[in-house]
Motif scaffolding. Structure first.
Motif, short mmCIF file in Angstrom:
data_model
loop_
_atom_site.label_atom_id
_atom_site.label_comp_id
_atom_site.label_asym_id
_atom_site.label_seq_id
_atom_site.Cartn_x
_atom_site.Cartn_y
_atom_site.Cartn_z
N TYR A 14 0.84 -1.20 0.00
CA TYR A 14 0.00 0.00 0.00
C TYR A 14 0.88 1.25 0.00
CZ TYR A 14 -3.58 3.37 1.28
OH TYR A 14 -4.43 4.45 1.29
N LYS A 15 1.92 1.24 0.82
CA LYS A 15 2.82 2.39 0.90
C LYS A 15 3.49 2.66 -0.44
CE LYS A 15 3.90 1.62 5.77
NZ LYS A 15 4.95 1.28 6.73
N VAL A 16 3.95 1.60 -1.09
CA VAL A 16 4.62 1.75 -2.38
C VAL A 16 3.63 2.28 -3.43
CG1 VAL A 16 5.70 0.47 -4.28
CG2 VAL A 16 6.42 0.06 -1.92
N VAL A 22 2.16 9.56 -6.40
CA VAL A 22 2.81 10.87 -6.43
C VAL A 22 3.93 10.87 -7.45
CG1 VAL A 22 4.18 12.52 -5.10
CG2 VAL A 22 2.24 11.36 -4.01
N ILE A 23 4.82 9.87 -7.37
CA ILE A 23 6.02 9.83 -8.20
C ILE A 23 5.67 9.71 -9.69
CG2 ILE A 23 8.08 8.46 -8.74
CD1 ILE A 23 8.09 7.66 -5.71
N ASP A 24 4.79 8.82 -10.02
CA ASP A 24 4.50 8.53 -11.44
C ASP A 24 3.59 9.55 -12.09
OD1 ASP A 24 6.03 6.26 -11.03
OD2 ASP A 24 4.31 4.91 -10.86
N LYS A 48 9.56 9.63 0.01
CA LYS A 48 11.02 9.72 0.19
C LYS A 48 11.64 8.33 0.22
CE LYS A 48 10.80 13.98 2.85
NZ LYS A 48 10.87 14.54 4.21
N ASP A 49 11.03 7.43 0.98
CA ASP A 49 11.54 6.06 1.09
C ASP A 49 11.54 5.37 -0.26
OD1 ASP A 49 11.85 6.39 3.82
OD2 ASP A 49 10.03 5.26 4.35
N GLU A 50 10.47 5.53 -1.02
CA GLU A 50 10.36 4.87 -2.32
C GLU A 50 11.35 5.47 -3.31
OE1 GLU A 50 9.11 2.16 -5.24
OE2 GLU A 50 9.15 2.17 -3.07
N ARG A 51 11.54 6.77 -3.28
CA ARG A 51 12.53 7.40 -4.17
C ARG A 51 13.93 6.88 -3.83
NH1 ARG A 51 9.56 13.19 -4.40
NH2 ARG A 51 8.47 12.81 -6.36
N ARG A 52 14.24 6.74 -2.54
CA ARG A 52 15.54 6.19 -2.14
C ARG A 52 15.69 4.76 -2.63
NH1 ARG A 52 14.71 7.16 3.49
NH2 ARG A 52 14.27 9.35 3.46
N ARG A 53 14.62 3.96 -2.52
CA ARG A 53 14.67 2.57 -2.96
C ARG A 53 14.90 2.48 -4.46
NH1 ARG A 53 12.02 -1.24 -5.23
NH2 ARG A 53 10.22 0.03 -5.74
N VAL A 54 14.20 3.32 -5.21
CA VAL A 54 14.35 3.32 -6.67
C VAL A 54 15.75 3.78 -7.05
CG1 VAL A 54 13.57 4.47 -8.78
CG2 VAL A 54 11.89 3.58 -7.16
N ASP A 55 16.25 4.81 -6.39
CA ASP A 55 17.60 5.30 -6.67
C ASP A 55 18.65 4.24 -6.35
OD1 ASP A 55 16.54 7.71 -7.50
OD2 ASP A 55 17.03 8.79 -5.64
N ALA A 56 18.48 3.53 -5.25
CA ALA A 56 19.42 2.47 -4.87
C ALA A 56 19.40 1.34 -5.90
CB ALA A 56 19.10 1.93 -3.49
N ASP A 62 19.93 -2.33 -11.29
CA ASP A 62 18.61 -2.96 -11.38
C ASP A 62 17.63 -1.93 -11.93
OD1 ASP A 62 19.68 -5.17 -10.14
OD2 ASP A 62 18.92 -4.66 -8.16
N THR A 63 16.61 -2.42 -12.57
CA THR A 63 15.56 -1.51 -13.02
C THR A 63 14.37 -1.67 -12.09
OG1 THR A 63 14.77 -3.16 -14.58
CG2 THR A 63 16.25 -1.49 -15.45
N PRO A 64 13.82 -0.57 -11.60
CA PRO A 64 12.63 -0.68 -10.74
C PRO A 64 11.45 -1.21 -11.54
CG PRO A 64 13.33 1.61 -10.99
CD PRO A 64 14.27 0.76 -11.79
N LEU A 65 10.51 -1.79 -10.82
CA LEU A 65 9.31 -2.31 -11.48
C LEU A 65 8.49 -1.18 -12.07
CD1 LEU A 65 8.11 -4.85 -8.75
CD2 LEU A 65 9.50 -5.32 -10.78
N ASP A 66 7.94 -1.44 -13.26
CA ASP A 66 7.03 -0.45 -13.82
C ASP A 66 5.62 -0.73 -13.28
OD1 ASP A 66 5.80 -2.48 -15.37
OD2 ASP A 66 7.04 -2.05 -17.12
#
Length: 108
Positions: A14-16, A22-24, A48-56, A62-66
């Motif tokens: 749910y958090k993601v 917001v991000i997309d 913020k957490d999700e942006r950090r995860r995607v950046d990492a 790795d490519t983040p999930l679409d």
């Protein structure tokens, strides 16, 4: 003394998903938070957490999930959870019927 409010908890999925609204989409945190009925500060932390995860993930190569992959992952997780419930039910049912069969043969 006023009654204490029960703290709501949210799944990681749910958090993601909320963060990606917001991000997309480029919508504001406040707008999405209002839509979801959650605190904007809470959603801001998730973003913020999700942006950090995607950046990492990107830094590791790795490519983040679409969106479609995330949706499929959520659907598969839901399906696995439902199947786990079915398995637990079937285990209980088989134990019950085994006991019933044992009682029938044991009483003769």
């Amino acid at each position: 003394m006023p009654p204490s409010r029960k703290r709501r908890s949210y799944t990681a999925e749910y958090k993601v998903e909320a963060a990606h609204r917001v991000i997309d989409t480029g919508r504001t945190i406040a707008e999405v938070a209002r839509e979801l009925g959650i605190d904007a500060g809470l959603l801001s932390n998730w973003v913020k957490d999700e942006r950090r995860r995607v950046d990492a993930a990107t830094a590791r190569g790795d490519t983040p999930l679409d969106d479609s992959e995330r949706a499929e992952l959520l659907a598969l997780r839901k399906r696995v959870a439902e199947q786990d419930k079915d398995i637990q039910f079937l285990k209980k049912a088989s134990a019950y019927f085994a006991a019933m069969q044992h009682n029938r043969t044991g009483s003769n």
